[in-house]
Design a protein around this motif. Structure first.
Motif, short mmCIF file in Angstrom:
data_model
loop_
_atom_site.label_atom_id
_atom_site.label_comp_id
_atom_site.label_asym_id
_atom_site.label_seq_id
_atom_site.Cartn_x
_atom_site.Cartn_y
_atom_site.Cartn_z
N GLN A 183 67.90 0.87 0.53
CA GLN A 183 68.13 1.40 -0.82
C GLN A 183 69.46 0.99 -1.43
N GLU A 185 73.84 1.02 -1.80
CA GLU A 185 74.92 2.00 -1.91
C GLU A 185 74.88 2.67 -3.27
N LEU A 186 74.72 3.97 -3.27
CA LEU A 186 74.63 4.72 -4.53
C LEU A 186 75.86 4.49 -5.40
N LEU A 189 75.31 0.97 -7.49
CA LEU A 189 74.06 0.54 -8.12
C LEU A 189 74.00 0.95 -9.59
N PRO A 192 70.64 3.68 -9.62
CA PRO A 192 70.63 4.20 -8.25
C PRO A 192 69.53 5.22 -8.00
N ALA A 197 69.55 6.45 -1.67
CA ALA A 197 70.62 5.47 -1.49
C ALA A 197 71.75 6.06 -0.66
N ARG A 247 65.23 8.09 -9.28
CA ARG A 247 65.89 6.86 -9.68
C ARG A 247 66.43 6.99 -11.10
#
Length: 817
Positions: A183, A185-186, A189, A192, A197, A247
């Motif tokens: 997923q 790295e939050l 992103l 995200p 993530a 998301r």
């Protein structure tokens, strides 16, 4: 409406009453965040308890249990209901009927339900086989029925978790790592996943599970607030979309920001990134502690046997003054006094990065709490330790993040606060501004042997985008900030001037090399005047490459590197004083000359289509060349309309133009001493399927040049057949005149969202304006087209200033339409 009123309406009206009360609660403006989640959970508890009571009557040996997020009382507007119907196994048939009378009303309301029916023994056995089930049971909460049955399962599940922690925690860590790899790295992103993530809600739940094991605990400071922030964003996302999504898509970010009362989508992303960073850092620290505890448990029995049962002595290895290694971490020596040693944080960080070890959380927090601020200017040791830290390669990242998590970076560099967690809405960039700066320093550490002043290179890498936290041109703003920072950290006046120049012109080489005609002496001379010296040019060359490599895959290639190297070579010659004033244009290759002669003799276009690859250089590891797509060479007798014709044919055949160059080639004297052929050297790739055959491209190009191929109509039909999808709205195009870029032509710069037919539209606009394209340099960075066109009047002279400005305005309006 109070909680009591809501519960009474629910009890009086059944499912319909619950639905109405739920809707009222979710549309209520007064409550949001934790109070709304708690109220929604309580409302749902009462409704489900009512369903259970109506169906079970006075039944014994059965209970309804909330697990997972619902067990924690964290219900977002579209959250699943995670339920377990627990029973003692005495009457399976009655339990099955009871389950139907609870599950069906939930489904009838369209609510997502994750359900199971199990005895306590079955629940424990399933938890032993499925880690996710066990994690859900750690948050088990009684809703209705036999409370002793629920309490017994909860106690047993927690006991099993603690007893099995040495086995289950490594499994959980592996699960987290797999999810992070999948997923991303939050905190970096642009779209995200708030839950999956790395640094998201799943990781926050994993930290709760580690704490429940009693083996280790996460750093508590800021963790609850970070988790709450992500939950608030998810609530707003559910309300904005009406869907159970985690998301945070680009098209929803402005609406979510408005729902939360934030200024804009960038403010929203920055808050998400900050929360994710807290959770990710806490995860790193916690999993290191878990590993340390598990290793010590495995080693302790053997040590005790060897030492006769005595307590083992922890080994501490010196790393620097006041800094030692212990248990795989960098900690402060017992004699260290941060309150008397303001350089200690940088010394400890540099030692940790050099050793490739993490900084102990306790050490960082102690330094953050007690270390004195550095004087201004910094002492020489502090500056040297900063340079050492920046030059330590990839270990710098983890150490820098540890300092940043406790506020030490912004204390050392106050201007860092403006770029911290700042998003970059550009598909080329894969990092936030602050992480990009550290990545650039890491990349620059690989080039320190190429420059005479590696300290200036590393600090310039750290500061080159520092102006992105301010309005206007970030290079201009960054120059001012770099002067202040460089003086504060102790560089002398001449070094401050070099650093500020590097920051001001950190894009000069790449932009000039890819958008300007390097055969034009004015181009090379302007760069030489801006740089001023060969030593500064050397630094700028290394910084350019480090910056591009740290940006993302689309920002650098061997092709771009060769263009920059060619520019640097030419500028270096000018700075050395031995460059000719009017360098000869680069000689055509044998193939280019052959195609040009053939085009002249046949009177029509001639082309060659072949796969193009990156050559492997001496500095790169041996292996297969990097595929770049397909190189398209076209030679056409000089005539009007060549650029839009070629661009239009490529667009019709769904060929994406990655790079493009056009120039006029004079034929050899033995062929025709006055003949001129236009040579186009383009790199293209097929949007879908395979490339068309060269013969077919040539046929359509002939038709385009004689006017029998309706390119505009073909492109319009295709656009009508494929309506635009909803999504991110690109910024408007910008067309400018580059001042003093060439003595021989006017340079028109175009920056726009890349799209099929873009180059065709530009070519048509230039053709209608009656100007000649002397040469052009087209490149695509992610979804952005960055093009430069060298245009002249029909007589071959640069355009008058007024005509150039008018042409730029017309071209910009054409692209906006």
């Amino acid at each position: 409406m109070t909680g009591t009123d809501v519960r009474k309406e629910t009890e009086d009206s059944g499912p319909g009453g619950y639905a109405a009360a739920r809707l009222r609660l979710l549309t209520e403006g007064a409550r949001s965040g934790p109070p709304r989640r708690t109220a929604l959970a309580e409302l749902t508890d009462d409704w489900l308890a009512g369903l259970f009571g109506a169906a079970a009557g006075a039944a014994h040996g059965v209970s309804l249990v909330a697990v997972g997020g619902y067990g924690r009382g964290e219900l977002s507007p579209r959250s699943d209901l995670d339920l377990v119907l627990l029973h003692d196994g005495s009457d399976p048939g009655a339990v099955a009927a009871l389950a139907d009378r609870i599950w069906y009303p939930v489904w009838d309301l369209g609510l997502a339900l994750d359900h199971s029916v199990r005895t306590p023994a079955e629940a424990r056995r399933t938890a032993g086989e499925d880690l996710k089930v066990h994690l859900g049971l750690l948050d088990a909460r009684h809703l209705a029925g036999d409370p002793a049955l629920t309490a017994g399962l909860r106690t047993a599940a927690l006991a099993d978790w603690r007893n099995q922690a040495p086995k289950r925690l490594p499994e959980l860590q592996e699960l987290c790592a797999e999810r992070a790899a999948r997923q991303g790295e939050l905190q970096y992103l642009l779209e995200p996943d708030l839950k999956e993530a790395r640094g998201g809600l799943r990781d926050a739940t994993a930290l709760r599970a580690v704490a429940a094991s009693w083996l280790a605990d996460a750093p508590r400071e800021g963790l609850a607030d970070a988790r709450r922030r992500l939950l608030d964003v998810r609530d707003a996302l559910h309300l904005a979309t009406g869907r159970a999504t985690d998301r945070l898509a680009l098209q929803e970010q402005d609406q979510v920001a408005a729902e939360l009362g934030l200024l804009d989508a960038d403010t929203l992303l920055r808050q998400v990134y900050e929360a994710a960073r807290v959770i990710a850092y806490a995860s790193d620290v916690t999993w290191r502690e878990v590993g340390r505890v598990l290793r010590s448990r495995a080693v302790r029995p053997r040590l005790r046997a060897m030492l006769g049962g005595g307590k083992p002595v922890t080994e501490r290895s010196p790393l620097a003054e006041g800094v030692v290694e212990q248990d795989g971490e960098v900690v402060l020596a017992r004699a260290a006094r941060p309150e008397r040693d303001p350089v200690l944080p940088l010394r400890a960080a540099a030692a940790a990065a050099q050793a490739g070890l993490p900084l102990s959380l306790h050490a960082v927090r102690r330094m953050a709490a007690t270390a004195r601020p550095l004087p201004t200017p910094w002492p020489a040791e502090a500056r040297e330790q900063l340079v050492t830290l920046l030059g330590s390669g990839s270990p710098t990242i983890e150490v820098w993040e540890a300092l940043e998590a406790e506020g030490l970076i912004t204390r050392l560099l106050p201007d860092w606060e403006r770029v911290r967690c700042r998003p970059q809405r550009n598909a080329v960039h894969v990092w936030t501004v602050d992480r990009h700066l550290i990545e650039t320093a890491v990349r620059a550490s690989e080039f320190t042997r190429r420059v005479s002043r590696p300290d200036l290179l590393l600090v310039a890498a750290l500061l080159h985008d520092i102006g992105k936290g301010w309005p206007g041109d970030h290079s201009v703003a960054g120059e001012i900030i770099a002067k202040d920072v460089a003086a504060r950290i102790g560089f002398d006046r001449s070094d401050v001037a070099v650093l500020s120049l590097l920051v001001r012109h950190h894009l000069l080489l790449i932009e000039t090399a890819t958008r300007r005609d390097l055969d034009d002496p004015a181009t090379v001379r302007s760069v030489a005047e801006a740089v001023g010296s060969q030593s500064t040019l050397e630094l700028l060359h290394a910084l350019t490459e480090a910056d591009a490599l740290a940006t993302g895959p689309a920002a650098w290639s061997s092709w771009r590197g060769s263009l920059v190297a060619d520019l640097v070579r030419r500028v270096c010659a000018v700075l050395a004083g031995d460059a000719p004033d009017e360098p000869e244009p680069a000689a055509p290759t044998a193939e280019q000359e052959r195609l040009a002669i053939e085009a002249y003799r046949t009177g029509g276009p001639v082309l060659a289509l072949r796969a193009q690859t990156e050559p492997v250089t001496d500095e790169e590891p041996a292996g297969d060349p990097e595929p770049l797509g397909v190189e398209l060479l076209i030679a056409v007798p000089d005539q009007p309309g060549v650029l839009p014709a070629v661009a239009g044919v490529l667009a019709v055949h769904r060929l994406t133009v990655r790079t493009a160059e056009l120039r006029a080639l004079h034929l050899p004297d033995d062929v025709d001493d006055d003949g001129t052929v236009l040579l186009l050297n383009w790199r293209v790739a097929a949007e879908y399927g395979s490339l068309p055959q060269a013969a077919r491209l040539r046929t359509d190009l002939v038709r385009a040049l004689d006017g029998t191929l309706d390119i505009a109509g073909r492109l319009a039909e295709r656009d009508a057949a494929y309506p635009r999808r909803r999504g991110w709205i690109a910024p408007p195009p910008r067309v400018t005149v580059a001042p003093a870029a060439s003595h021989h032509a006017t340079v028109i710069e175009v920056r726009a969202q890349d799209a099929p037919g873009l180059l065709y539209r530009i070519g048509m606009a230039l053709e209608k304006a009656g100007v000649r394209v002397r040469s052009m340099h087209v490149s695509t960075l992610g979804s952005n087209a960055v093009d430069a066109f060298y245009v002249t009047t029909g007589a071959g002279a640069p355009l008058p200033a007024g005509d150039a400005a008018s042409l730029a305005g017309v071209l910009e309006e054409t692209l906006r339409a």
